[in-house]
Design a protein around this motif. Structure first.
Motif: not given
Ligand code: SF4
Length: 357
Positions: A65, A97, A99-101, A103-104, A106, A158-159, A190
């Motif tokens: 990522k 994305c 970031m690494a949530c 629960y995502c 995507v 994505g974000d 986020k």
């Molecule tokens: S797309 Fe949103 S939920 Fe998914 S990792 Fe990125 S910020 Fe987090």
């Protein structure tokens, strides 16, 4: 050495790109922006041998990522009707994305790696959106998405705040919706990217800051901007001309969950200006998790699964795409939603609920 949060989040060292990508001006700009990155031509942005579909890449989940960017051309342009948070889902200008949530949703579509893919045919996408919005005409009746404008979600996959560090696609979209008379862009985020405060949204873009209690966020929202910083940005975004809503998502049920939300609502109430409060609204989305994603997460961040994977509270449901999703049992979820909305009404009575699910 990286010093800013942005530099820690994204340090592109490898760019996979489709053939002849440099005939697109946006691609040239991006390649120039990351001059030291190794460039690797691939047949298609969806077909990258060694990246997607490679189970071994779970170990490199975060590294991919941070270090990898994919450039491709968005082939099918459609605005899908939505009706929940937005009237339409715009054709995406990116997916994946940095970031690494945990629960995502995507990466469910991408297998074992989920870096950012940026689509470089932005002129085509902007033209499509302008024509699509033009065909809608004036919105005849208010709905839960917006009382006046047709709302297009521009960040489903994505974000956008992070995408704006890769290319000018997000600025172009904000500009477009700033001048369309009947349509508004919308995206949940986020990450606080203060570069967006230099844009000129003219009320045409809704930013939905995703919020949850900080302790839970620290466990499941990896690589994101800390919650207090997201709250602190709201007034500035409103002053710049964005509409700012709150995306309470995902709401995760665990021991003491309502105490965490009480603290969060008090924090929001004390931080927001009157101007920000006047235009506020929110959506509330309880956690949906996924069996395959649970397995992937066990390989890189098992601790978060202790709050996300709660079979004793959840029921399984096969999605249209055949995935096995889990969510809170409908009988108890109704009760959770009632508890949440009552607390919200008591603490932030000015915050209209667009929908709770
Ligand atoms: S797309 Fe949103 S939920 Fe998914 S990792 Fe990125 S910020 Fe987090």
């Amino acid at each position: 050495m990286p010093t800013t949060p942005a530099e820690r989040l994204l340090r592109v060292t490898t760019i996979y790109h489709e053939p002849d990508i440099d005939k697109y001006p946006r691609a040239v700009q991006i390649l120039d922006h990351f001059p030291a990155a190794q460039r690797i031509e691939v047949p298609s942005h969806q077909n990258i041998p060694g990246l997607y579909g490679n189970e071994g890449n779970v170990r490199d989940w975060v590294r991919n990522k941070r270090d990898v960017l994919v450039l491709g051309v968005k082939k099918s342009l459609t605005a899908r009707p939505n009706g929940r948070s937005s009237d339409f889902i715009a054709p995406s200008t990116s997916n994946g994305c940095a970031m690494a949530c945990s629960y995502c949703y995507v990466p469910r579509r991408k297998g074992f790696a989920n870096p950012i893919t940026t689509f470089v045919n932005i002129e085509q996408i902007l033209g499509y959106l302008e024509r699509h919005a033009g065909r809608q005409g004036v919105k005849a009746e208010p709905n839960q998405c917006d009382p006046v404008d047709w709302v297009y979600d521009i960040g489903e996959n994505g974000d956008c705040s992070v995408d704006a560090m890769v290319s000018a696609n997000v600025r172009d979209l904000v500009d477009l919706f700033g001048r369309l008379p009947n349509a508004k862009a919308s995206f949940a985020t986020k990450f606080v990217n203060r570069d967006l405060l230099d844009y000129d949204p003219r009320g045409g873009t809704r930013v939905r800051f995703s919020l949850m209690p900080q302790d839970t966020s620290k466990l499941v929202d990896l690589r994101t901007t800390p919650i207090p910083e997201r709250i602190a940005a709201i007034n500035d975004f409103v002053e710049t001309g964005y509409e700012v809503h709150l995306n309470f998502s995902p709401v995760i049920v665990h021991d003491g969950w309502l105490e965490g939300w009480t603290t969060l609502f008090d924090h929001i109430d004390s931080a927001l200006t009157d101007a920000a409060k006047r235009q506020l609204a929110c959506e509330i989305i309880f956690l949906t998790h996924n069996a395959e994603l649970h397995e992937v997460n066990l390989g890189w961040h098992p601790r978060a699964e202790e709050v996300l994977w709660r079979p004793e509270l959840q029921e399984r449901k096969r999605s249209q795409s055949g995935q096995l999703n889990v969510r809170y049992r409908s009988s108890t979820k109704r009760h959770y939603i009632a508890q949440f909305t009552q607390l919200l009404a008591a603490k932030l009575p000015y915050c209209r609920v667009r929908y709770a699910f």
